[in-house]
Design a protein around this motif. Structure first.
Motif, PDB file in Angstrom:
ATOM      1  N   LEU A 187      -0.631  22.344  -2.990  1.00 31.85           N
ATOM      2  CA  LEU A 187      -0.019  23.195  -1.962  1.00 31.85           C
ATOM      3  C   LEU A 187       1.367  23.680  -2.366  1.00 31.85           C
ATOM      4  CD1 LEU A 187      -0.954  21.136   1.240  1.00 31.85           C
ATOM      5  CD2 LEU A 187      -2.178  23.092   0.254  1.00 31.85           C
ATOM      6  N   ARG A 188       1.951  23.054  -3.391  1.00 28.83           N
ATOM      7  CA  ARG A 188       3.289  23.450  -3.815  1.00 28.83           C
ATOM      8  C   ARG A 188       3.232  24.674  -4.716  1.00 28.83           C
ATOM      9  NH1 ARG A 188       3.833  17.979  -3.358  1.00 28.83           N
ATOM     10  NH2 ARG A 188       3.017  17.552  -5.446  1.00 28.83           N
ATOM     11  N   ARG A 189       4.350  25.393  -4.722  1.00 30.11           N
ATOM     12  CA  ARG A 189       4.443  26.593  -5.561  1.00 30.11           C
ATOM     13  C   ARG A 189       5.681  26.510  -6.439  1.00 30.11           C
ATOM     14  NH1 ARG A 189       4.520  31.741  -1.910  1.00 30.11           N
ATOM     15  NH2 ARG A 189       5.006  32.633  -3.951  1.00 30.11           N
ATOM     16  N   GLU A 190       5.584  27.073  -7.619  1.00 30.82           N
ATOM     17  CA  GLU A 190       6.731  27.166  -8.503  1.00 30.82           C
ATOM     18  C   GLU A 190       7.356  28.547  -8.354  1.00 30.82           C
ATOM     19  OE1 GLU A 190       8.224  24.845 -10.190  1.00 30.82           O
ATOM     20  OE2 GLU A 190       6.741  23.346  -9.552  1.00 30.82           O
ATOM     21  N   LEU A 191       8.599  28.568  -7.929  1.00 28.75           N
ATOM     22  CA  LEU A 191       9.323  29.823  -7.742  1.00 28.75           C
ATOM     23  C   LEU A 191      10.460  29.899  -8.757  1.00 28.75           C
ATOM     24  CD1 LEU A 191       9.709  29.717  -3.840  1.00 28.75           C
ATOM     25  CD2 LEU A 191       7.907  30.835  -5.166  1.00 28.75           C
ATOM     26  N   PRO A 192      11.012  31.073  -8.961  1.00 26.80           N
ATOM     27  CA  PRO A 192      12.176  31.170  -9.866  1.00 26.80           C
ATOM     28  C   PRO A 192      13.317  30.261  -9.450  1.00 26.80           C
ATOM     29  CG  PRO A 192      11.293  33.346  -9.393  1.00 26.80           C
ATOM     30  CD  PRO A 192      10.551  32.397  -8.509  1.00 26.80           C
ATOM     31  N   SER A 193      13.425  29.998  -8.134  1.00 28.75           N
ATOM     32  CA  SER A 193      14.505  29.140  -7.631  1.00 28.75           C
ATOM     33  C   SER A 193      14.159  27.659  -7.713  1.00 28.75           C
ATOM     34  CB  SER A 193      14.822  29.502  -6.180  1.00 28.75           C
ATOM     35  OG  SER A 193      13.682  29.319  -5.355  1.00 28.75           O
ATOM     36  N   GLY A 194      12.912  27.329  -8.094  1.00 34.97           N
ATOM     37  CA  GLY A 194      12.504  25.933  -8.178  1.00 34.97           C
ATOM     38  C   GLY A 194      11.213  25.696  -7.418  1.00 34.97           C
TER      39      GLY A 194
END
Length: 976
Positions: free
Chosen positions: A657-664
Motif C-alpha cells: 500500500l506504500r508508495r515511493e515519491l520523490p519526497s520519500g
C-alpha cells in the motif's frame, strides 16, 4: 449574594443542526442524569453556518441560526423548570471578520481610522510599509492581487441593504463582499452621470459625486470626527437611495457605469478605486509577512479585540452580564484569556460588572458576600511548574490540567523508556521534547506569525533607538532575539502589566537563558536589553518617556507568546512526538507517561485547598482524541513488546500500500505509527459492516490529513503536498478498504478488541476519580457513555441521545430491583464494559451522590489513603470528608499489567491477593468511637461495613474494580 457553584456540568456544542430546540428536547434526560448546569458553547451571532460559535459576528445578538432570543428564552425557561442552570461560553479575545457579517468590522472597512469601532480591534495603523498607513490588510485572495484583478475576479457592485437601510457600493470576490468608503465613490458616480439618459439624472449623480468628495477624511479625529464622517456618509447613501427611487434612469446609469468599470481591459479605474479604500486586498500567503491586525493564533478570519478598553468590554459583554444579573445564566466560561492584554483586569471587570448590574436590578438584595459573585472559569493552559495567578478573580480553569493528570495516571510509568525506544526505533525520530518545542515555536515565529514578530521587532527597535546605549542593535538582531526568547518561554506567557511578579521574572530568566544557549547572535548583550524590556523595565540611560513604549512592547510580546505556544506545541509537536499519543492533549506533556500515586494525591490536595471549584474535564471540544480513545491507547504503555511486534507485522502486511515519491516513502513512518495508534483507539469493539467501515475510513482519512498538515513534516497548511496527501489517503483506503480478506486490518482489530476491554475499565475508573475529586466535573456531550471521537469536526458528530435515554431508563429500573437481581445486572454490564453501559451507570450513581450530599464533594477535605501489598500501586485510594459525610474511593488502574490477559476479571482474591488500603486517616478525628461503620457502596447500591483500619481490596472490589463507600453522618447511626 454568592456564586452558584455547579455540582456538575454537561457541555453542549450548539450549531444550526443542533439548536436551542434540539437542546431543549434533551433537558429532561440531563436532569435525570443528574447534572446541575447545562454548559453551552457560544450562543451569540456567529458567521453563517458556524459549527462552533467562536467566530462571533455580533456579541450583542443571540444567534438566529440557533433560534434567536425567543428560542434561547424557551430553552432557558425549560431548563429552569427542570431545576437546571446555565453556563455560557463567551469569547472576549476575538471576533469573526473578513466577510460582511460583522457590523463593527464592516464599519472599520468603510471608515478606517475614522470608524467609531476602529479602537475595538487591535490594528496597527502605522505598519512598516508606508503604503499601508491607515489601511487594513485583508489576505483573502487565492492568487497575487495583480493576477486576480487582471482575471476580472474583483467586481464592484451595488448592494441593496435590508429594509430601512441605505445601500452602497461593494467589492465582490467570489463569496466575499467588502464595503467601500463612501468618500471614494465620486469616480463611479461621475461615470454613471456620463451614462445617464437625461440631464436631471446626470445632474443628480454629479451632485452626489461632489458630496462624496466632501466626506471628511479618514484620519482619526476622535469621537466627534467619527460622528461627523458617519453622518456625511449616511447622507450620501440616503441621497443616492432617494435618487434611485425618484429617477427611473438612475439605476440603469449606475449599472452601465459598473459594467464599464468592471470590464475595463486594464482595470486601472477599479484599481484606483481600491487603492482609495481603508483596506488592501492581498494574496492569502502574504498574511504571515504583512498582516497588520492581531489575530486569534494565525487565523486571518478571527481579529483580536482590545477588550482592555472599557468601552470595548462593555459593548462585547453587555448581553452576557445582563443575562447573569437577571438570573437567566448562572456562570461563564471564558475562552482564551491568554490573548488579553491584562487578564486580571478583565476578570475583575467581569465580577464587578455582574455585581453592578445585580445592584441595579435588585437594589434591595444584599451585597455580594465575596469577591466572586459570579461563577467564572477560564480556558487556561497551565504548565506543571506554574499555576493560575492568585489575583485572577475566578473559580479556576476549564480542566485541561486535570485531564492531563488522568491521562498520565492511567499510563504505565515503568514502561516509558521502552515505549520511547519503540517509537524512535520505528520512526527514526531524534531530539528531546524540549528541542522539538523550541524548533517548532521558532518556525512558527518566523513563519505563520512572522507579521506579528515584525511588529514586535519594530516596536523594540524604536525603544532601542531612543537610548544611546542600545541604539546600535539592528532590526534583524532584535527580531532574532525576540523569536528565540519567545521560543524558549516555558509557559504560555507572562502577565506583566505594571510590574513583574517573582514568577514572571523566573519565566523570563528561563526564556532568556534558553535563547542565549541556542542563539547564533554574535553580540549576546542584546539579551540583557531584551530581558529588561520583557519585564517592563526601561534600561539604564532611557529617557523619562521610555516607560510606556517599553510596556507596550511587553504587553504585545506576551500576547504573541500564547499563540506561539499553541501553534508550536499543541498544533505541531503533539503530532510529531508520538511515544504515546494518549498523552498528547491540550495542556498535557508527551513525556509524562505514568503519574505516581503520590503526585496524584499532591495535585488533588493542592486543588482542594486552592481551587476547589475549578472544572474537571476529561473530554472537551478541543481534544485531539476523546477520553475513551485515549484510555484504549494508554493500554499500549503497559504492553510495549506487544506494540512493537504489532508495528512490525502491520508495516510488513501493508507494504504493497506504500508508495515511493520523490519526497520519500508515503506514508512516512511517523504518520504510519500515528495511524496505528489512532486505529487501535477507534476501531469498534464488536462487529462492523461495510457501511460502518466506509464511514470510519472517511473519518480516519480526514483526521490523518489534518494530523499530517499539523506536523508540518511532509505537508502543511501553508504548503500542502497534494501528492503525499493523496498517497496517505490511498494507504488508509487500502488498509480500511474491505473487511476480508484483509490480514492487516484483521490483526489490528484483534488487538483493538483487547485494548477496548482494558480501555473501558480505564474509563470506568476515570469516571469514579473525576466525579469524586475536588472540583466540578464536566461531561462533554455524549461522553457519559463510550465515545470514540477524534479531533474536531469528528467530535461534533450527532450524539445518539435516544440510546442514552433508553440505557438510563434501564438503569433506573435496575436500581429499584432486588439486590441479587441488581448485582446480577451489574455483573452482566461488567462483562462487556466497552458498550458504555457501566460507564453511564457509574456517572449516574455519582451524580446522584453529588446531589444528595453536595457539600461533601464541593468543599470536603481530601485525604490520601495508602495501600499495602503486591498490587498496591494498581489502586487509587482517597477519602473526602466533612463533619456530616465521609466518602472512601477506590479505583483500579493499569489493568493489563495487573491481569496479564483479558480473560480474568480485575476483582476478588485472585486479582488483589494481600493488597489492602488503610482507612485510619479517613476516620481520624471523625465520628469518634471504634468499630466498623455502615456505608452505602454506591456502585452496587448495597450496604457494606467499613473498618476504621485496613480494608482488604479483595473484599472491597468483589464485583467491580471500583468502589465508592458513602457514610452519611446525618443519619441517626453510622456504626454497625
Amino acid at each position: 449574594m454568592t456564586a452558584s457553584i455547579p455540582r456538575a456540568t454537561y457541555r453542549l456544542q450548539l450549531h444550526k443542526d443542533f439548536d436551542f430546540a434540539a437542546a431543549q428536547a434533551i433537558l429532561p434526560y440531563l436532569q435525570a442524569l443528574g447534572v446541575s448546569h447545562v454548559y453551552c458553547s457560544p450562543i451569540t451571532r456567529a458567521r453563517p453556518g458556524s459549527m462552533h460559535g467562536y467566530d462571533v459576528a455580533d456579541p450583542r445578538e443571540i444567534s438566529p441560526e440557533l433560534g434567536g432570543r425567543e428560542g434561547f428564552e424557551r430553552f432557558a425557561l425549560a431548563a429552569r423548570a427542570l431545576g437546571l442552570q446555565l453556563l455560557l461560553d463567551i469569547v472576549p479575545n476575538h471576533m469573526g471578520v473578513i466577510a460582511s457579517d460583522n457590523p463593527w468590522w464592516s464599519d472599520v472597512l468603510t471608515h478606517g481610522q475614522a470608524s467609531a469601532y476602529a479602537g475595538f480591534f487591535d490594528i496597527d495603523w502605522r505598519p512598516m510599509d508606508p503604503a499601508m498607513a491607515g489601511k487594513v490588510l485583508l489576505p483573502v485572495l487565492g492568487a497575487p492581487y495583480g493576477e486576480v484583478l487582471d482575471q476580472g475576479q474583483l467586481q464592484l457592485a451595488w448592494e441593496v441593504k435590508e429594509e430601512g437601510e441605505a445601500g452602497g457600493f461593494v467589492l465582490r470576490y467570489f463569496e466575499h463582499g467588502f464595503p467601500t468608503d463612501p468618500g471614494s465613490w465620486a469616480p463611479v458616480l461621475r461615470l454613471a452621470a456620463d451614462q445617464a439618459e437625461d440631464a436631471d439624472t446626470a445632474e443628480g449623480l454629479t451632485a452626489l459625486a461632489d458630496r462624496a468628495d466632501a466626506v471628511p477624511p479618514r484620519e482619526d479625529r476622535g469621537a466627534a470626527g467619527a460622528r461627523e464622517r458617519a453622518v456625511a456618509a449616511a447622507r450620501l447613501r440616503q441621497g443616492l437611495q432617494d435618487l434611485l427611487a425618484q429617477r427611473r434612469a438612475a439605476a440603469p446609469a449606475i449599472t452601465a457605469a459598473l459594467e464599464r468599470l468592471n470590464q475595463e481591459p486594464c482595470h486601472d479605474t477599479l484599481h484606483a478605486l481600491l487603492e482609495a479604500q481603508p483596506w488592501r486586498l492581498g494574496f492569502w500567503r502574504v498574511a504571515a509577512d504583512e498582516i497588520n491586525y492581531r489575530r486569534f493564533f494565525d487565523i486571518n478570519e478571527l481579529a483580536a479585540l482590545r477588550v482592555e478598553s472599557e468601552d470595548v468590554f462593555e459593548a462585547t459583554h453587555a448581553l452576557a452580564l445582563d443575562l447573569t444579573a437577571a438570573g437567566v445564566v448562572d456562570g461563564l466560561r471564558i475562552d482564551h484569556p491568554d490573548g488579553l492584554r491584562d487578564p486580571a483586569q478583565y476578570f475583575a471587570r467581569l465580577q464587578d460588572g455582574h455585581a453592578r448590574r445585580l445592584a441595579q436590578l435588585r437594589p434591595d438584595a444584599p451585597a455580594p458576600a465575596d469577591a466572586l459573585p459570579l461563577y467564572v472559569v477560564a480556558e487556561k493552559i497551565t504548565a506543571a511548574h506554574a499555576d493560575l495567578p492568585a489575583d485572577w478573580r475566578l473559580h479556576g480553569t476549564t480542566g485541561y490540567r486535570f485531564g492531563a493528570l488522568l491521562n498520565s495516571l492511567f499510563s504505565d510509568r515503568s514502561q516509558a523508556a521502552r515505549m520511547e525506544r519503540v517509537w524512535r526505533g520505528f520512526t527514526g525520530a531524534e531530539g528531546s521534547l524540549e528541542d522539538m518545542v523550541f524548533d517548532a515555536k521558532l518556525a512558527v515565529a518566523y513563519g505563520a506569525l512572522g507579521a506579528e514578530l515584525n511588529l514586535l521587532a519594530t516596536q523594540l527597535k524604536r525603544v532601542a533607538g531612543a537610548n544611546r546605549r542600545t541604539r546600535d542593535y539592528g532590526f534583524t538582531t532584535l527580531r532574532t532575539a525576540i523569536a528565540e526568547a519567545a521560543a524558549g518561554m516555558p509557559v504560555y506567557r507572562t502577565y506583566v502589566v505594571d510590574a513583574a511578579s517573582e514568577e514572571d521574572r523566573r519565566f523570563v530568566d528561563w526564556a532568556i537563558a534558553q535563547a542565549r544557549r541556542r542563539t547564533a547572535i554574535a553580540d549576546t548583550s542584546v539579551f540583557d536589553f531584551l530581558r529588561a524590556c520583557l519585564l517592563g523595565e526601561p534600561t539604564e540611560g532611557s529617557g523619562a518617556d521610555a516607560l510606556l513604549p517599553v510596556r507596550r512592547f511587553t504587553w504585545r510580546f506576551q500576547q504573541f507568546c500564547a499563540p506561539l505556544a499553541a501553534k508550536g506545541v499543541e498544533d505541531c509537536v503533539f503530532y510529531r512526538y508520538l511515544q504515546l499519543v494518549s498523552l498528547n492533549e491540550v495542556g498535557g506533556d508527551p513525556t509524562a507517561q505514568g503519574l505516581t500515586l503520590a503526585a496524584f494525591h499532591g495535585a488533588s490536595s493542592d486543588r482542594a485547598a486552592r481551587w476547589p471549584h475549578t472544572m474537571l474535564a476529561t473530554s472537551t471540544h478541543d481534544n485531539k482524541r476523546s477520553e475513551d480513545v485515549r484510555n484504549r491507547i494508554a493500554v499500549l504503555s503497559e504492553r510495549p513488546a506487544l506494540w512493537r511486534l504489532g508495528l512490525m507485522r502491520w508495516h510488513q502486511l501493508t507494504r504493497s500500500l506504500r508508495r515511493e515519491l520523490p519526497s520519500g516513502t508515503a506514508p512516512s513512518r511517523d504518520d504510519e505509527l500515528l495511524l496505528y495508534q489512532v486505529l487501535l483507539g477507534v476501531l469498534p469493539d464488536g462487529e462492523i459492516d461495510a457501511e460502518a467501515l466506509a464511514a470510519l475510513r472517511t473519518r480516519v482519512g480526514q483526521y490523518m490529513g489534518k494530523a499530517a498538515r499539523e506536523a508540518k513534516l511532509r505537508t502543511s497548511w501553508v504548503r500542502p503536498d497534494e501528492e503525499y496527501e493523496q498517497a496517505l489517503q490511498a494507504f488508509i483506503d487500502g488498509l480500511l478498504g474491505r473487511l476480508a480478506p484483509n490480514p492487516a486490518l484483521s490483526d489490528l482489530r484483534a488487538l483493538a478488541r483487547q485494548l477496548a476491554w482494558f480501555g473501558a475499565l480505564n474509563s470506568l475508573s476515570m469516571v469514579v476519580v473525576k466525579f469524586t475529586s475536588p472540583g466540578v466535573p464536566d461531561i462533554y456531550q455524549g461522553n457519559e457513555m463510550q465515545d470514540l471521537s477524534l479531533v474536531d469536526p469528528d467530535n461534533r458528530r450527532p450524539v445518539d441521545y435516544a440510546q442514552r435515554q433508553g440505557t438510563l431508563a434501564a438503569h433506573e429500573a435496575l436500581l429499584l430491583a432486588a439486590e441479587p437481581d441488581r448485582l446480577a445486572g451489574l455483573a452482566r454490564m461488567s462483562a462487556t464494559p466497552a458498550d458504555g453501559r457501566l460507564k453511564l451507570w457509574a456517572t449516574w450513581r455519582l451524580l446522584a451522590l453529588r446531589r444528595e450530599d453536595p457539600a461533601l464533594l464541593c468543599d470536603g477535605a481530601y485525604i490520601a489513603l495508602r495501600g499495602t501489598g503486591r498490587a498496591r500501586e494498581h489502586v487509587v485510594a482517597y477519602a473526602r470528608r466533612t463533619a456530616e459525610g465521609l466518602l472512601v474511593v477506590l479505583a483500579a488502574r493499569l489493568f493489563a499489567r495487573l491481569l496479564k490477559s483479558a480473560d480474568a476479571a480485575p476483582v476478588g482474591e485472585a486479582c488483589w491477593g494481600d493488597a489492602s488500603v488503610d482507612l485510619t486517616p479517613a476516620f481520624k478525628d471523625w465520628n469518634g468511637g471504634a468499630g466498623d461503620v455502615t456505608a452505602l457502596e454506591l456502585m452496587g447500591h448495597v450496604q457494606r461495613r467499613l473498618p476504621r483500619g485496613p480494608l482488604r481490596l479483595a473484599d472491597a472490589l468483589q464485583a467491580l474494580p471500583v468502589a465508592v463507600f458513602w457514610v452519611d453522618a446525618r443519619q441517626p447511626a453510622v456504626r454497625a
